[in-house]
Design a protein around this motif. Structure first.
Motif, PDB file in Angstrom:
ATOM      1  N   VAL A  66      73.454 -36.655-132.454  1.00  0.00           N
ATOM      2  CA  VAL A  66      72.608 -36.433-131.467  1.00  0.00           C
ATOM      3  C   VAL A  66      72.950 -36.888-130.135  1.00  0.00           C
ATOM      4  N   TRP A  67      72.908 -36.446-128.882  1.00  0.00           N
ATOM      5  CA  TRP A  67      73.257 -36.705-127.738  1.00  0.00           C
ATOM      6  C   TRP A  67      72.132 -37.083-126.798  1.00  0.00           C
ATOM      7  N   ARG A  68      72.657 -37.849-125.739  1.00  0.00           N
ATOM      8  CA  ARG A  68      71.748 -38.247-124.598  1.00  0.00           C
ATOM      9  C   ARG A  68      72.829 -38.460-123.498  1.00  0.00           C
ATOM     10  N   PRO A  93      67.527 -51.748-126.898  1.00  0.00           N
ATOM     11  CA  PRO A  93      66.886 -50.331-126.980  1.00  0.00           C
ATOM     12  C   PRO A  93      66.657 -49.709-125.936  1.00  0.00           C
ATOM     13  N   THR A  94      66.392 -48.416-125.665  1.00  0.00           N
ATOM     14  CA  THR A  94      65.957 -47.746-124.444  1.00  0.00           C
ATOM     15  C   THR A  94      64.810 -46.726-124.837  1.00  0.00           C
ATOM     16  N   GLY A 149      77.599 -38.247-127.650  1.00  0.00           N
ATOM     17  CA  GLY A 149      77.104 -37.872-128.813  1.00  0.00           C
ATOM     18  C   GLY A 149      77.296 -39.205-129.697  1.00  0.00           C
ATOM     19  N   PHE A 150      76.201 -39.524-130.530  1.00  0.00           N
ATOM     20  CA  PHE A 150      76.161 -40.528-131.208  1.00  0.00           C
ATOM     21  C   PHE A 150      75.806 -39.995-132.632  1.00  0.00           C
ATOM     22  N   ALA A 151      76.467 -40.790-133.601  1.00  0.00           N
ATOM     23  CA  ALA A 151      76.193 -40.246-135.107  1.00  0.00           C
ATOM     24  C   ALA A 151      74.782 -40.327-135.407  1.00  0.00           C
ATOM     25  N   ASP A 152      73.914 -41.084-135.023  1.00  0.00           N
ATOM     26  CA  ASP A 152      72.653 -41.097-135.216  1.00  0.00           C
ATOM     27  C   ASP A 152      71.837 -41.972-134.583  1.00  0.00           C
ATOM     28  N   TYR A 153      70.496 -42.173-134.684  1.00  0.00           N
ATOM     29  CA  TYR A 153      69.777 -42.871-133.940  1.00  0.00           C
ATOM     30  C   TYR A 153      68.576 -43.792-134.686  1.00  0.00           C
ATOM     31  N   GLU A 154      68.153 -44.728-134.165  1.00  0.00           N
ATOM     32  CA  GLU A 154      67.100 -45.366-134.981  1.00  0.00           C
ATOM     33  C   GLU A 154      65.943 -45.468-133.805  1.00  0.00           C
ATOM     34  N   PRO A 159      52.885 -50.329-130.218  1.00  0.00           N
ATOM     35  CA  PRO A 159      51.516 -49.967-129.675  1.00  0.00           C
ATOM     36  C   PRO A 159      51.834 -49.548-128.253  1.00  0.00           C
ATOM     37  N   SER A 160      52.846 -49.860-127.593  1.00  0.00           N
ATOM     38  CA  SER A 160      52.870 -49.612-125.927  1.00  0.00           C
ATOM     39  C   SER A 160      54.049 -48.523-125.677  1.00  0.00           C
ATOM     40  N   GLN A 161      54.937 -48.669-126.429  1.00  0.00           N
ATOM     41  CA  GLN A 161      56.211 -47.863-125.975  1.00  0.00           C
ATOM     42  C   GLN A 161      57.083 -47.274-127.371  1.00  0.00           C
ATOM     43  N   VAL A 162      58.021 -46.242-127.159  1.00  0.00           N
ATOM     44  CA  VAL A 162      58.688 -45.867-128.062  1.00  0.00           C
ATOM     45  C   VAL A 162      60.183 -46.183-127.654  1.00  0.00           C
ATOM     46  N   LEU A 163      60.796 -47.012-128.859  1.00  0.00           N
ATOM     47  CA  LEU A 163      62.086 -47.517-128.147  1.00  0.00           C
ATOM     48  C   LEU A 163      63.310 -46.572-129.250  1.00  0.00           C
ATOM     49  N   PHE A 164      64.402 -46.521-128.666  1.00  0.00           N
ATOM     50  CA  PHE A 164      65.615 -45.814-129.396  1.00  0.00           C
ATOM     51  C   PHE A 164      66.825 -46.656-129.372  1.00  0.00           C
ATOM     52  N   ARG A 165      67.404 -46.542-130.147  1.00  0.00           N
ATOM     53  CA  ARG A 165      68.664 -47.264-130.526  1.00  0.00           C
ATOM     54  C   ARG A 165      69.845 -46.178-131.115  1.00  0.00           C
ATOM     55  N   PHE A 166      71.091 -46.117-130.396  1.00  0.00           N
ATOM     56  CA  PHE A 166      71.906 -45.195-130.862  1.00  0.00           C
ATOM     57  C   PHE A 166      73.243 -45.751-131.477  1.00  0.00           C
ATOM     58  N   LEU A 167      73.657 -45.056-132.293  1.00  0.00           N
ATOM     59  CA  LEU A 167      74.717 -45.621-133.294  1.00  0.00           C
ATOM     60  C   LEU A 167      76.131 -44.856-133.308  1.00  0.00           C
ATOM     61  N   ASP A 168      77.124 -45.517-132.915  1.00  0.00           N
ATOM     62  CA  ASP A 168      78.307 -44.953-133.180  1.00  0.00           C
ATOM     63  C   ASP A 168      78.844 -43.824-132.466  1.00  0.00           C
TER      64      ASP A 168
END
Length: 201
Positions: A66-68, A93-94, A149-154, A159-168
């Motif tokens: 996936v990309w960001r 996280p972002t 590009g990252f291999a994947d995300y978590e 309750p108040s926000q959606v957090l992402f972390r990107f791997l590799d």
């Protein structure tokens, strides 16, 4: 480069537009008829995270990378790690979700804040906290941006926000001004969004 001259992924072509003609990303909230580009919609972001939907076009992302688009500080940290032959590990996280490669190349070129080092976040940007200090209203992007590009995300839906972390990191495409990605975007669209062979270089 004028945003209307940047070639669009077909899924972006189908997005709603603002009064200027800008396609509105999937996670952007609306206030009546006005999209709030500096903000992130909680429900839309949660849907993107949980259903693996692109945060730009709202279409399913296939399994795999996936990309960001990242700003100055994170671009510099990634570049330093890659130059030293170290894996990049940013466990902070972002709230900025992932997307297709073509969509993020496109977004890097048409979003004024992402495209130019001296562009500033709009005055409607969220109030800063430990997760959003990089999107402070009036803040500049910084000297170097990148489509990464990252291999994947978590993700975590709180309750108040959606957090992402990107791997590799699997691909690092830095830019000063994002029109440097024009040829890469055209090539990606010609491949039908299938992406190149994964590479961090």
């Amino acid at each position: 480069m004028r945003f209307d001259l940047v070639p669009k992924p077909s899924t972006v072509e189908d997005r709603p537009r603002d009064v200027r003609g800008y396609p509105v990303p999937a996670i952007t909230p609306w206030d009546g008829e006005q999209p709030q580009f500096a903000l992130t919609d909680y429900g839309r972001s949660a849907d993107c995270a949980q259903q693996r939907l692109c945060s730009v076009c709202n279409v399913l992302m296939p399994r795999g990378p996936v990309w960001r688009v990242v700003g100055g500080a994170e671009s510099a940290a990634i570049a330093e790690a890659l130059a030293a032959g170290r894996p990049y590990r940013n466990m902070a996280p972002t709230m900025e979700g992932p997307g297709h490669r073509a969509c993020m190349l496109y977004a890097s070129m048409v979003c004024p804040y992402l495209a130019r080092p001296n562009a500033r976040r709009g005055l409607t940007a969220a109030q800063p906290n430990e997760l959003t200090e990089h999107v402070v209203r009036g803040a500049t992007r910084g000297a170097l941006g990148a489509v990464v590009g990252f291999a994947d995300y978590e993700f975590a839906v709180t309750p108040s926000q959606v957090l992402f972390r990107f791997l590799d990191v699997v691909e690092f495409l830095p830019h000063d001004t994002a029109d440097a990605h024009l040829d890469e975007l055209r090539a990606e669209l010609a491949r039908g969004g299938r992406g190149p062979a994964a590479s961090a270089g």
